[in-house]
Design a protein around this motif. Structure first.
Motif, PDB file in Angstrom:
ATOM      1  N   GLU A 171       0.816  -0.997  -0.065  1.00 14.28           N
ATOM      2  CA  GLU A 171      -0.225   0.092  -0.472  1.00 14.28           C
ATOM      3  C   GLU A 171       0.994   1.299  -0.005  1.00 14.28           C
ATOM      4  OE1 GLU A 171      -3.060  -0.188  -0.289  1.00 14.28           O
ATOM      5  OE2 GLU A 171      -3.574  -2.321  -0.048  1.00 14.28           O
ATOM      6  N   ILE A 172       2.079   1.574   0.217  1.00 10.24           N
ATOM      7  CA  ILE A 172       3.082   1.981   0.112  1.00 10.24           C
ATOM      8  C   ILE A 172       3.296   2.459  -1.604  1.00 10.24           C
ATOM      9  CG2 ILE A 172       5.371   2.798   0.579  1.00 10.24           C
ATOM     10  CD1 ILE A 172       5.755   1.439   2.930  1.00 10.24           C
ATOM     11  N   PRO A 219      -6.494   2.373   0.863  1.00 13.54           N
ATOM     12  CA  PRO A 219      -5.627   1.291   1.295  1.00 13.54           C
ATOM     13  C   PRO A 219      -7.258   0.544   1.008  1.00 13.54           C
ATOM     14  CG  PRO A 219      -5.980   2.225   3.436  1.00 13.54           C
ATOM     15  CD  PRO A 219      -6.479   3.345   2.301  1.00 13.54           C
ATOM     16  N   ARG A 220      -6.313  -1.380   0.800  1.00 12.84           N
ATOM     17  CA  ARG A 220      -7.514  -1.968  -0.213  1.00 12.84           C
ATOM     18  C   ARG A 220      -7.797  -2.228   1.803  1.00 12.84           C
ATOM     19  NH1 ARG A 220      -3.438  -4.921  -3.302  1.00 12.84           N
ATOM     20  NH2 ARG A 220      -2.312  -3.780  -2.176  1.00 12.84           N
ATOM     21  N   ASN A 221      -7.760  -2.311   2.223  1.00 15.09           N
ATOM     22  CA  ASN A 221      -8.087  -2.816   4.198  1.00 15.09           C
ATOM     23  C   ASN A 221      -7.502  -1.756   3.943  1.00 15.09           C
ATOM     24  OD1 ASN A 221      -8.483  -3.323   6.795  1.00 15.09           O
ATOM     25  ND2 ASN A 221      -7.079  -4.689   6.707  1.00 15.09           N
ATOM     26  N   PRO A 222      -9.186  -0.753   4.632  1.00 15.53           N
ATOM     27  CA  PRO A 222      -9.119   0.318   5.567  1.00 15.53           C
ATOM     28  C   PRO A 222      -8.505   0.950   6.768  1.00 15.53           C
ATOM     29  CG  PRO A 222     -11.268  -0.229   4.837  1.00 15.53           C
ATOM     30  CD  PRO A 222     -10.507  -1.650   4.229  1.00 15.53           C
ATOM     31  N   ASP A 223      -8.259  -0.222   7.524  1.00 17.03           N
ATOM     32  CA  ASP A 223      -7.460  -0.237   8.672  1.00 17.03           C
ATOM     33  C   ASP A 223      -6.166  -0.280   8.519  1.00 17.03           C
ATOM     34  OD1 ASP A 223     -10.341  -1.059  10.629  1.00 17.03           O
ATOM     35  OD2 ASP A 223      -9.518  -3.229  10.445  1.00 17.03           O
TER      36      ASP A 223
END
Length: 257
Positions: free
Chosen positions: A136-137, A154-158
């Motif tokens: 995600e970078i 990011p694909r995973n909001p967390d």
């Protein structure tokens, strides 16, 4: 006036490299931060080493006295909890092991309104950061130089837990840092950095994760011989015996001290 680079500095190999690169190579102003965990066995050694390294830096390059701002310290217990960050961390940790420091670092950054706190994390073996954060970078332009942060979506909001941080050396290894330190003539300072979490008589223990990483990533020369022997005995003698006894007793309590 140029905005200082906000750097989480622990006196370790990675964060000290970033500090020296900013000060000596890029000639940038740096604001270091350090969180005091009074349960951390290496607390005294890390603070003592930061003082030692600062003296070495000023002696090598006196002009850096104008660039290196006094370190801002914060007690871990004094960091305000943040419910959203805590929930994000709990969900991420349920997927794969994630160090507790990322939770309190995010809480600290939110409390201090820091959205560009640099974490000197270099390339490591597969783990949470490599598997879930690195994809995600993205690369960004940060003043005079390039830097890295997570994408805004990011694909995973967390993963937005990491939105407070920059990852300037995430593409490099410890050996890469060593070669660059030699090239820019500050390897003498790098060799005085501290990394062990559980020092024994003010020497690296050889058993904690940073000691193991130091040996596995090609910097075993920094581990004293006695500590390397301790690591060898623990890994090749004590642990196998403990495993054999555990298997033999089939659940009966056995303690090896």
């Amino acid at each position: 006036m140029e905005k200082p680079v906000n750097l989480f500095w622990t006196s370790g190999w990675d964060s000290t490299f970033r500090l020296l690169d900013l000060l000596l190579v890029q000639q940038r102003t740096v604001q270091p931060f350090y969180v005091k965990d009074h349960l951390r066995k290496s607390l005294h050694m890390e603070i003592q080493t930061m003082e030692k390294l600062t003296g070495m830096i000023f002696k090598k390059a006196p002009h850096t006295k104008q660039l290196l701002l006094p370190t801002k310290f914060k007690d871990l217990k004094g960091i305000k909890p943040n419910e959203q960050i805590q929930q994000q961390y709990a969900r991420l940790k349920s997927v794969r092991h994630l160090g507790a420091q990322y939770e309190w670092l995010a809480c600290f950054a939110e409390e201090e309104k820091l959205y560009d706190l640099e974490l000197a994390i270099e390339t490591r073996s597969p783990g949470f950061f490599t598997s879930y954060v690195k994809p995600e970078i993205i690369k960004i332009h940060d003043g005079k130089a390039e830097n890295f942060k997570i994408t805004d979506l990011p694909r995973n909001p967390d993963i937005s837990l990491f939105q407070y941080f920059r990852f300037p050396i995430h593409e490099l290894t410890k050996l890469d840092l060593q070669q660059l330190a030699i090239k820019h003539d500050f390897i003498d300072i790098m060799n005085q950095t501290w990394f062990c979490h559980s020092p024994i008589h003010e020497q690296p223990c050889g058993l904690c994760m940073p000691c193991k990483a130091t040996m596995e990533e090609g910097l075993g020369r920094r581990i004293p011989l006695q500590s390397q022997l301790r690591h060898f005995v623990y890994t090749n003698v004590r642990m196998p015996i403990k495993h054999l006894l555990s298997t033999a007793t089939k659940g009966k309590e056995v303690t090896i001290t």
